[in-house]
Scaffold this active site. Structure first.
Site, PDB file in Angstrom:
ATOM      1  N   ARG A 237       0.846  -1.282   0.022  1.00 50.63           N
ATOM      2  CA  ARG A 237       0.209   0.051  -0.091  1.00 50.63           C
ATOM      3  C   ARG A 237       0.974   0.977   0.174  1.00 50.63           C
ATOM      4  O   ARG A 237       1.920   1.304   0.372  1.00 50.63           O
ATOM      5  CB  ARG A 237      -0.971   0.072   1.234  1.00 50.63           C
ATOM      6  CG  ARG A 237      -2.227  -1.064   1.097  1.00 50.63           C
ATOM      7  CD  ARG A 237      -2.975  -0.416   0.119  1.00 50.63           C
ATOM      8  NE  ARG A 237      -4.138  -1.402  -0.077  1.00 50.63           N
ATOM      9  CZ  ARG A 237      -4.546  -2.378  -0.692  1.00 50.63           C
ATOM     10  NH1 ARG A 237      -3.467  -2.710  -1.646  1.00 50.63           N
ATOM     11  NH2 ARG A 237      -5.698  -2.974  -0.800  1.00 50.63           N
ATOM     12  N   GLU A 266      -4.227   7.713  -4.873  1.00 53.25           N
ATOM     13  CA  GLU A 266      -4.675   7.055  -6.195  1.00 53.25           C
ATOM     14  C   GLU A 266      -6.016   7.539  -6.699  1.00 53.25           C
ATOM     15  O   GLU A 266      -6.934   7.455  -5.843  1.00 53.25           O
ATOM     16  CB  GLU A 266      -4.759   5.712  -6.057  1.00 53.25           C
ATOM     17  CG  GLU A 266      -3.274   4.958  -5.441  1.00 53.25           C
ATOM     18  CD  GLU A 266      -3.141   3.586  -5.450  1.00 53.25           C
ATOM     19  OE1 GLU A 266      -4.227   2.938  -5.559  1.00 53.25           O
ATOM     20  OE2 GLU A 266      -2.244   3.202  -4.594  1.00 53.25           O
ATOM     21  N   HIS A 284      -1.178   0.591 -10.006  1.00 48.88           N
ATOM     22  CA  HIS A 284      -1.833  -0.242  -9.272  1.00 48.88           C
ATOM     23  C   HIS A 284      -2.520  -1.322  -9.973  1.00 48.88           C
ATOM     24  O   HIS A 284      -3.759  -1.703  -9.703  1.00 48.88           O
ATOM     25  CB  HIS A 284      -2.914   0.584  -8.444  1.00 48.88           C
ATOM     26  CG  HIS A 284      -3.190  -0.271  -7.130  1.00 48.88           C
ATOM     27  ND1 HIS A 284      -3.638   0.230  -6.120  1.00 48.88           N
ATOM     28  CD2 HIS A 284      -3.173  -1.673  -6.663  1.00 48.88           C
ATOM     29  CE1 HIS A 284      -3.643  -0.594  -4.860  1.00 48.88           C
ATOM     30  NE2 HIS A 284      -3.436  -1.989  -5.567  1.00 48.88           N
TER      31      HIS A 284
END
Length: 322
Positions: A237, A266, A284
């Protein structure tokens, strides 16, 4: 009367069709206005929710009167206010295990790309800078036989370690809350403190959950301990890393390079990372293969169906509520 399910993000189209056959389905659409307002309105009479990537908490869930489960199409669950869900007696399920190999593959892709300067050299070649034999500025780092330090030897961390040990004859160091003796023996891996791992590793890969203990676990002091030729990889993360400290470490050449799939905010739209040639930035995509995403969606579907049928799903984050 059919139970109502709110789909709060894009999911596999086949799973969506199956949901529509079984339940009254409402899909949250960002093009139709404020997402949180839509969620507040739709959860008022919803029995279940399914999706990923949204922050769900009291602010957008307090209107729910009969919500039984949120089925997350993810392994991580830091987007959800677990204390509020516990208070509201709402189950939270997730999809562990099925994305382990895809994420481990990506971690090694980032490791190798950053070590050998692949994105930089791709652009260097395409822009006509290859005029003669490459020089030292284009050299990368050796991977085979080097020290691979893994922070978090869970399912994904262990899969990364196996790739390093069996594929590249790497020496495995690991750090975590507990020793994993059987696993470590199979990989000839050595358990060590975080500082020792940072000092000794040629490659540092982070694969931990985000929680109060791991937020900004990797900070400016951590980067100062790393070797100047070290490559840093994060597939956990974004908040596990102090992003500004990482940018500074890359700018000042405290470390050689970094490979990132996750970030503090994000989607990443504007960042000092974009100005640096020695960092690989991916959007991601750890689990983003067609096979893996279908498996995740299927598992999330099964979790949802079990809960709405009155049974306990297999993969619950908060199994205390029945």
């Amino acid at each position: 009367m059919k139970q109502k399910v709110v789909v709060f993000s894009q999911i596999d189209t086949e799973v969506l069709e199956r949901l529509k056959q079984r339940y009254h389905v409402m899909v949250i659409n960002p093009k139709e206005g404020d997402v949180n307002m839509q969620i507040r309105e739709q959860v008022a009479d919803a029995d279940g929710m399914i999706g990923a990537g949204r922050v769900l908490n009291q602010n957008n869930l307090e209107t729910a009167k009969q919500l039984k489960i949120i089925s997350s199409v993810s392994v991580g669950y830091d987007n959800y206010d677990l204390s509020y869900l516990n208070q509201a007696k709402v189950w939270l399920s997730h999809t562990p295990h099925v994305l382990t190999n895809a994420t481990a593959d990506l971690a090694f892709t980032l490791l190798m790309s950053a070590a050998r300067q692949v994105p930089y050299l791709d652009q260097w070649t395409k822009t006509g800078q290859w005029l003669r034999t490459v020089g030292q500025a284009q050299f990368g780092q050796e991977i085979f036989g080097q020290n691979l330090g893994i922070i978090g030897l869970g399912n994904i961390g262990a899969a990364i370690a196996r790739r390093g040990f069996h594929g590249f004859n790497m020496n495995i160091l690991y750090h975590g809350r507990h020793e994993k003796l059987e696993l470590a023996q199979a990989l000839n891996a050595r358990f060590c403190g975080l500082d020792e791992l940072l000092v000794q590793s040629d490659f540092v890969v982070v694969a931990v959950d985000l929680n109060a203990h791991t937020k900004h676990l990797i900070d400016a002091k951590a980067f100062e301990k790393m070797k100047p030729h070290a490559v840093f990889v994060n597939v956990s993360r974004g908040a596990v890393v102090d992003e500004q400290a990482l940018i500074q470490a890359l700018e000042q050449k405290q470390i050689f390079a970094a490979g990132l799939d996750v970030y503090d905010k994000e989607p990443l739209q504007d960042s000092g990372l974009f100005q640096l040639p020695n960092v690989v930035t991916l959007p991601h995509i750890g689990s983003a293969t067609e096979v893996t995403r279908k498996k995740m969606a299927e598992l999330a579907y099964q979790n949802l169906v079990k809960a709405l049928d009155g049974d306990q799903p297999q993969y619950l984050v908060n199994p205390e509520f029945k």
